[in-house]
Design an enzyme around this catalytic site. Structure first.
Site: not given
Ligand code: NAD
Length: 412
Positions: A147, A153, A156, A159, A254
């Protein structure tokens, strides 16, 4: 014998163990009607038909595929697709596009050398990947997309769907809560703004925070990854710092799975913060793992009557909130409303289908060369999304999940 649009005989159903031919000469892409309960999305909207045709593919759509998202068959025909029945879409398609994963009946209908593309959740259900590999089906899952690659992007889907779900979680919380979200100063008195805590500051959590802020609530965000602090604050929300865990950052942006001791310490420290909130929205996930429990039964007991908890992680395996049930709203003895909101993106099928269609057609167009799917595991995007190919599970994380399951004595 039925024929494909390219004049080739339609392949026959494979038995597990049959020899496998590599995917080649693919040209018909089919859009199935989702079969899962409560799934109102469709993988491709009429605008996506043009993208697939531009990639040199013929497009067939199962009749009624877009109905639950308010898209009629006629709109697909106007976009240049053929509308066919369910037998024909599974029989004739070289590449089948879906939102979720194929159910057991659809798996039986698939045939050797077909490809399926969807959110297949191979880390949650690695046995499906194993089954598809044995049947010679190429499985491509949007869950595995790298991602952070900028060229990925537009593909994705995690997202796009999480963002829609996060928005809906905040709107649902406001709708369920029996008081105002914004501060209200009226001749009849002043109402305090709602105090909202969002646990998990990934894509869904940040969107929930932003939406709750726009609705006028006072918002606090928390994540086990300290690097999310800046993003939370940029939305005008406060970042909650817990002293019991220094950092829960894992690989690839993650979170890592916390140890049992860390989880207990985190839950205990969170209890006091949860107790004084009007609304708690939980969005915490760890890829391929059961969602961590962040709101215990004890924490729910300490909340005021009328408070609302939206558990976006609710699943059959359990969610972020103890006692929440997927797809159900329960009221605790103390009058706290707990909503098990497992698939919120499906409750906004218009927006969610349009975004998903953009993602899946971008991925398919990227993987199609001269009208055929070209599997190239040396490509970083393909390495992430191709789960099975040529009769084998080729996705490293899925192979690891299968090994872990077999070492625990589970069925593959
Ligand atoms: P996800 O759905 O896997 O998790 C949601 C959130 O839950 C995460 O932020 C994670 O840190 C948090 N989490 C997990 N266990 C936890 C706990 N015990 N207590 C509190 N919080 C907890 O995550 P996501 O929304 O799919 O995104 C994951 C990562 O990917 C993020 O860093 C996001 O910024 C990144 N991302 C980057 C891009 C990009 O660069 N274009 C695009 C999409 C996502």
């Amino acid at each position: 014998m039925s024929e494909t649009t390219s004049g080739q005989p339609a392949p026959q159903p494979a038995s597990p163990g049959d020899s496998v031919e590599p995917v080649r000469g693919l040209s018909v892409v089919g859009v199935v009607k989702e079969r899962a309960n409560g799934e109102a999305r469709v993988a491709v909207v009429p605008e996506g038909v043009a993208t697939l045709k531009a990639a040199g593919l013929d497009v067939i759509v199962e009749s009624g595929a877009g109905e639950a998202a308010w898209i009629g068959d006629d709109a697909y025909v106007a976009a240049g697709a053929s509308v066919v029945d369910s037998r024909e879409v599974t029989g004739r398609s070289d590449i089948l596009l879906m939102v979720g994963k194929p159910d057991p009946q659809l798996v039986e209908e698939l045939h050797r050398s077909q490809a399926v593309v969807g959110l297949l959740q191979p880390l949650v259900d690695p046995s499906l990947a194993n089954d598809l590999a044995q049947r010679g089906i190429t499985a491509i899952s949007l869950d595995g997309l790298p991602r952070t690659l900028s060229r990925a992007q537009s593909m994705d889907a995690l997202s796009s769907q999480a963002s829609i779900a996060g928005y809906k979680a905040a709107v649902l919380a406001a709708d369920t809560y029996g008081r105002y979200f914004p501060m209200m100063i009226t001749a009849s008195g002043t109402a305090k703004p709602a105090d909202v805590l969002v646990l998990g500051a990934g894509v869904a959590g940040l969107q929930a925070m932003g939406t709750a802020r726009r609705l006028g609530a006072v918002v606090t965000g928390y994540d086990v990854r300290p690097e999310t602090k800046g993003e939370v604050e940029s939305l005008g929300a406060r970042f909650l710092v817990l002293t019991s865990i220094s950092s829960g950052s894992g690989e690839g942006g993650y979170a890592r799975a916390l140890s049992a001791d860390e989880q207990r310490a985190q839950q205990e420290e969170l209890n006091a913060h949860i107790a004084r909130r009007d609304i708690v929205i939980t969005t915490a996930q760890v890829p391929g793992r059961r969602p961590p429990v962040l709101v215990t039964a004890q924490a729910l007991d300490q909340m005021r009557p009328g408070s609302v908890v939206i558990d976006m992680g609710a699943s059959a395996l359990g969610g972020n909130v103890e006692g929440s049930l997927p797809g159900q709203t329960v009221r605790t003895d103390r009058g706290v409303v707990v909503v098990g909101a497992s698939n919120l993106a499906a409750t906004m099928p218009g927006a969610a289908s349009a975004a998903y269609s953009h993602n899946i057609t971008a991925l398919v167009s990227y993987m199609v060369v001269d009208g055929s799917l070209r599997i190239d595991l040396a490509d970083e995007i393909q390495l992430g999304v191709v789960v099975t190919y040529d009769g084998s599970v080729v996705h490293a994380a899925t192979t690891a999940a299968l090994l872990e399951r077999s070492s625990q004595g589970g069925a593959l």
